[in-house]
Structures are given as structure tokens and as C-alpha cells.
Design an enzyme around this catalytic site. Sequence first.
Site, PDB file in Angstrom:
ATOM      1  N   GLU A 105      61.340  42.385  81.059  1.00 59.41           N
ATOM      2  CA  GLU A 105      60.942  43.781  81.262  1.00 59.41           C
ATOM      3  C   GLU A 105      61.957  44.531  82.120  1.00 59.41           C
ATOM      4  O   GLU A 105      62.256  45.693  81.855  1.00 59.41           O
ATOM      5  CB  GLU A 105      59.549  43.866  81.904  1.00 59.41           C
ATOM      6  CG  GLU A 105      58.422  43.419  80.997  1.00 59.41           C
ATOM      7  CD  GLU A 105      58.323  44.242  79.723  1.00 59.41           C
ATOM      8  OE1 GLU A 105      58.737  45.406  79.731  1.00 59.41           O
ATOM      9  OE2 GLU A 105      57.848  43.704  78.707  1.00 59.41           O
TER      10      GLU A 105
ATOM     11  N   ARG B   9      58.623  36.829  73.828  1.00 59.69           N
ATOM     12  CA  ARG B   9      57.257  36.906  73.315  1.00 59.69           C
ATOM     13  C   ARG B   9      56.711  35.487  73.221  1.00 59.69           C
ATOM     14  O   ARG B   9      57.454  34.516  73.284  1.00 59.69           O
ATOM     15  CB  ARG B   9      57.253  37.576  71.943  1.00 59.69           C
ATOM     16  CG  ARG B   9      57.478  39.061  72.105  1.00 59.69           C
ATOM     17  CD  ARG B   9      57.081  39.839  70.901  1.00 59.69           C
ATOM     18  NE  ARG B   9      57.091  41.259  71.240  1.00 59.69           N
ATOM     19  CZ  ARG B   9      57.450  42.204  70.395  1.00 59.69           C
ATOM     20  NH1 ARG B   9      57.800  41.903  69.170  1.00 59.69           N
ATOM     21  NH2 ARG B   9      57.422  43.461  70.770  1.00 59.69           N
TER      22      ARG B   9
ATOM     23  N   ASP C 159      54.603  53.012  78.632  1.00 63.84           N
ATOM     24  CA  ASP C 159      56.052  53.228  78.610  1.00 63.84           C
ATOM     25  C   ASP C 159      56.358  54.354  77.621  1.00 63.84           C
ATOM     26  O   ASP C 159      55.445  55.011  77.117  1.00 63.84           O
ATOM     27  CB  ASP C 159      56.798  51.923  78.254  1.00 63.84           C
ATOM     28  CG  ASP C 159      56.604  51.543  76.793  1.00 63.84           C
ATOM     29  OD1 ASP C 159      55.677  52.093  76.142  1.00 63.84           O
ATOM     30  OD2 ASP C 159      57.378  50.723  76.287  1.00 63.84           O
TER      31      ASP C 159
ATOM     32  N   CYS D  36      55.086  57.122  59.269  1.00 62.21           N
ATOM     33  CA  CYS D  36      53.633  57.311  59.323  1.00 62.21           C
ATOM     34  C   CYS D  36      52.903  56.636  58.158  1.00 62.21           C
ATOM     35  O   CYS D  36      51.754  56.201  58.313  1.00 62.21           O
ATOM     36  CB  CYS D  36      53.305  58.795  59.365  1.00 62.21           C
ATOM     37  SG  CYS D  36      54.018  59.585  60.811  1.00 62.21           S
TER      38      CYS D  36
ATOM     39  N   TYR E  15      54.469  50.455  85.228  1.00 62.18           N
ATOM     40  CA  TYR E  15      54.661  49.923  83.885  1.00 62.18           C
ATOM     41  C   TYR E  15      54.912  48.413  83.907  1.00 62.18           C
ATOM     42  O   TYR E  15      54.248  47.632  83.213  1.00 62.18           O
ATOM     43  CB  TYR E  15      55.828  50.643  83.167  1.00 62.18           C
ATOM     44  CG  TYR E  15      56.339  49.818  82.023  1.00 62.18           C
ATOM     45  CD1 TYR E  15      55.592  49.725  80.858  1.00 62.18           C
ATOM     46  CD2 TYR E  15      57.494  49.054  82.142  1.00 62.18           C
ATOM     47  CE1 TYR E  15      55.999  48.908  79.826  1.00 62.18           C
ATOM     48  CE2 TYR E  15      57.911  48.236  81.125  1.00 62.18           C
ATOM     49  CZ  TYR E  15      57.161  48.169  79.959  1.00 62.18           C
ATOM     50  OH  TYR E  15      57.556  47.341  78.957  1.00 62.18           O
TER      51      TYR E  15
ATOM     52  N   GLN F  39      65.754  50.903  80.437  1.00 63.71           N
ATOM     53  CA  GLN F  39      66.988  51.683  80.193  1.00 63.71           C
ATOM     54  C   GLN F  39      68.000  50.939  79.320  1.00 63.71           C
ATOM     55  O   GLN F  39      69.175  51.275  79.323  1.00 63.71           O
ATOM     56  CB  GLN F  39      67.706  52.053  81.502  1.00 63.71           C
ATOM     57  CG  GLN F  39      66.816  52.433  82.644  1.00 63.71           C
ATOM     58  CD  GLN F  39      66.341  53.860  82.559  1.00 63.71           C
ATOM     59  OE1 GLN F  39      66.808  54.618  81.722  1.00 63.71           O
ATOM     60  NE2 GLN F  39      65.393  54.228  83.383  1.00 63.71           N
TER      61      GLN F  39
ATOM     62  N   GLY G 180      74.472  47.972  83.880  1.00 71.78           N
ATOM     63  CA  GLY G 180      74.159  49.241  84.553  1.00 71.78           C
ATOM     64  C   GLY G 180      72.888  49.160  85.387  1.00 71.78           C
ATOM     65  O   GLY G 180      72.217  48.127  85.413  1.00 71.78           O
ATOM     66  N   TYR G 181      72.577  50.253  86.082  1.00 70.19           N
ATOM     67  CA  TYR G 181      71.388  50.314  86.950  1.00 70.19           C
ATOM     68  C   TYR G 181      71.278  49.040  87.785  1.00 70.19           C
ATOM     69  O   TYR G 181      70.326  48.268  87.690  1.00 70.19           O
ATOM     70  CB  TYR G 181      70.117  50.535  86.131  1.00 70.19           C
ATOM     71  CG  TYR G 181      70.147  51.807  85.329  1.00 70.19           C
ATOM     72  CD1 TYR G 181      69.829  53.021  85.917  1.00 70.19           C
ATOM     73  CD2 TYR G 181      70.539  51.788  83.996  1.00 70.19           C
ATOM     74  CE1 TYR G 181      69.890  54.198  85.193  1.00 70.19           C
ATOM     75  CE2 TYR G 181      70.607  52.965  83.264  1.00 70.19           C
ATOM     76  CZ  TYR G 181      70.277  54.163  83.871  1.00 70.19           C
ATOM     77  OH  TYR G 181      70.338  55.316  83.158  1.00 70.19           O
TER      78      TYR G 181
ATOM     79  N   CYS H 201      51.875  53.277  59.152  1.00 72.07           N
ATOM     80  CA  CYS H 201      51.246  53.183  60.474  1.00 72.07           C
ATOM     81  C   CYS H 201      49.776  52.773  60.347  1.00 72.07           C
ATOM     82  O   CYS H 201      49.023  53.379  59.581  1.00 72.07           O
ATOM     83  CB  CYS H 201      51.349  54.537  61.170  1.00 72.07           C
ATOM     84  SG  CYS H 201      50.519  54.561  62.761  1.00 72.07           S
TER      85      CYS H 201
HETATM   86  S1  SF4 Z   1      50.836  57.368  65.546  1.00 73.02           S
HETATM   87 FE1  SF4 Z   1      51.331  56.675  63.487  1.00 73.02          FE
HETATM   88  S2  SF4 Z   1      50.698  58.329  62.162  1.00 73.02           S
HETATM   89 FE2  SF4 Z   1      50.800  59.141  64.229  1.00 73.02          FE
HETATM   90  S3  SF4 Z   1      52.845  60.017  64.385  1.00 73.02           S
HETATM   91 FE3  SF4 Z   1      52.940  57.930  65.126  1.00 73.02          FE
HETATM   92  S4  SF4 Z   1      53.557  56.740  63.341  1.00 73.02           S
HETATM   93 FE4  SF4 Z   1      52.827  58.693  62.602  1.00 73.02          FE
END
Ligand code: SF4
Length: 373
Positions: free
Chosen positions: A56, A44, A157, A218, A139, A61, A100-101, A221
Site C-alpha cells: 500500500e 493479494r 482511495d 460501464c 486509507y 502515488q 519518489g516521495y 460494470c
Molecule cells: S460505477 Fe460502473 S456504471 Fe457507474 S460510471 Fe462507474 S463503471 Fe460506469
Amino acid sequence: MYKLEVKNDVFFIKIFHFSCKPLIMLQKELINWYLLNKRELPWRNTSNPYIIWLSEIILQQTRIQQGLPYFEKFLKKFPTIKKLASAQNHEIMKLWQGLGYYSRARNMHKTAKTIISNHKGKFPDKYHEIIKLTGIGPYTAAAIASFAFNEAVAVVDGNVHRVLSRYYAINESINTAVGKKLFAQLANDFLNKDAPATHNQAMMELGAVICKPQNPLCNNCPISKNCLAFSFKQQELFPKKEIKLKVKNRYLHYIFFSFKGKTAIHQRPAGDIWQNLYDLPLIEFDRKIETEELRNALKNENWFKADKKLKLYLAMQAKHKLTHQNLFATFWFIALNQKPKLEVAFIWVDKTDLKSYAISRLFEKFLISQNLI
Ligand code: SF4
């Protein structure tokens, strides 16, 4: 939500955002989250296309923890495209051993030579040029074009599939022709065209560390408020995938000859697994067999005089899984006082030197079991 329409064989995809939050705000939240939370990885914070390409290819894999030492070793030995292009094939295969690969390594070597000869040693800087190079698919081409040259093309991906399929609750399978088109278009619609490099990395990072295959986080997120799968608690239902893989069983009987401290090996030919890696003499069956059947097969190889009574010692048995194949391998030990008549491709090498040849993980396991490495 999305809607797929087909008119005159052309796909039209319409995306309806439930949220009153505009797409630009979502993109900003995604990037802000990434800049605050991204993992520090050696590939990065660089725009060197060679380093991005190498990382990459290695990470295809392969998990980051497994790929990282290979990346570092490879870059140390071949710090530039020129060095990679002028390397010997066996040096590259040796460094790749265990990852591998192996076609990835062969293709990188070929592409490095192409860049030196056809592009004056300069990595092409446009997606449509990069994708023409051997071993580089949509990709990887998108990753190099956006990370190194900031071209506005979306990467798609497994991580991006997961985020988008959940976010829009997409029922289309990710591995069908229709699904591939749909996700490519969605990813490009979702792309922040002003910051494609950061946006793409943010999407991949979100899929890798938050929108994980199992138990996605989530509540952490940055785009959860608009996510359909999250709002219906159906995260585990996405992405959809059509299952079509048929796994083949192969029964491999390897012969480890022992003649004056040496054994016979050869480089595997093209058209099968582990091309160019070194391997033992091999007899293959499509089913499990008894030892007597192997004896008969050995006779048919004409490696020995017809009246030769062979003593076969079972050295190791192992099951080795590849993506589409289960290998049931049996290694036999045969001590000799006369060399067998093998094909010319075979070479006789000191058993203690086997560790310096590029070999498959399976062969390596065998050598470890025999204390030869
Ligand atoms: S996009 Fe975010 S909120 Fe939706 S399933 Fe994935 S982690 Fe959960």
C-alpha cells in the site's frame, strides 16, 4: 441519490436508492464480479499485515507496473518487520531510489522500529491503533485493518471516490472537509460488513479497471444498473475536485566539482525535497539567471579564494516536475586543482562510486548523461 443536512454543526447524510434492488444484492454482485475478474498481484491472497502495508505504501502515488519491481526487491531484502527495523537508513533509501516521495521510506523505517519497540514486533490489529503509526493515514490504516484483520472499515482511495461519486452522482468535491466526511460515510454505508476485505478490494479493483477516469467500461460494470452517472451519461463529470494547488518554480544550479577523480556530495537535510538522499553542492534562485550572477553567488559562498577565476562548463539542463514544484536544474562542471572549502557535511567520493549512493531521479539523469552510471 444523497442528501446532505446540517443540524447543530453535525452532518447527516441520507442516501436514497432509486433501484428496487437492495444494497445487499449490489454488494454480492460486486464481490462475485471481483472474484471472477481480479488481477493476480503478489500482495493479494495474503493476510500478512507487513506485506499489505508495504504494497500500500509503495502504490501510493505509484503505478502498479512501476511499483512491482520495488515491492519484490524490498520484500526480498527485508522480508519481515524485524529486518526492516534493523536496517540502515541508507540501505532503505538506496532500494527506494527512483520511486519518489522518499518520506514514505523514512516513515516505514520509523514505524517498523516503533512496532518492534512498542508492540513487541506484532503489527497492531485494530484500525484505531494502526492509524497512530507514522506515515499511515486513514486509507492505509483501513486497507491494513480490513485486508489483514477483516475489520469492517471501508477504504476510501481515488478509485473508491470515482465509483461512489459516479454511482450516486455526488456534486460535493472529494478534497474538501465536507466532501471527505461525506465519502467516508458513504463508503462505510456501502461496505459489506460480512466480507470487508473482499468488498474493499472489489471496490478498488472496480475503480482501477472498469470505472476508469476516462472511458469507463460501464457495459462491463457489475453495478451499472443503479449508477446515476451512467444512466445520465455523465460519467466524465465525476468526481468533482476543488483545484487549489499552486506550483512553485525553483531554479537549481548544481556544481559538479572534479578534483583528482573525486566529487563532493552531501545528504540533503530535513525540511525540503529528497531528504537524506545524496546531492551535489547547490545554489538556488527563484528566477532564471545569467551565468555572471551565478559566478557572483559562487563567490559569496566563500568556497574559493577571492581571486580565483572559475571556469564553469555547462554540463546539462533539465526540467524536473514534482507534485507542487517545477525544478529548472542546471548542472555545472568545475575542474579543480585545490579542494574548495565546503561545509563539513560534504564528502569527497570517487565519481565511479556515485552509483552506490541513494540519489534523486534528477541526479541520476545527470550521471547517466555523463556516462557515470
Ligand atoms: S460505477 Fe460502473 S456504471 Fe457507474 S460510471 Fe462507474 S463503471 Fe460506469
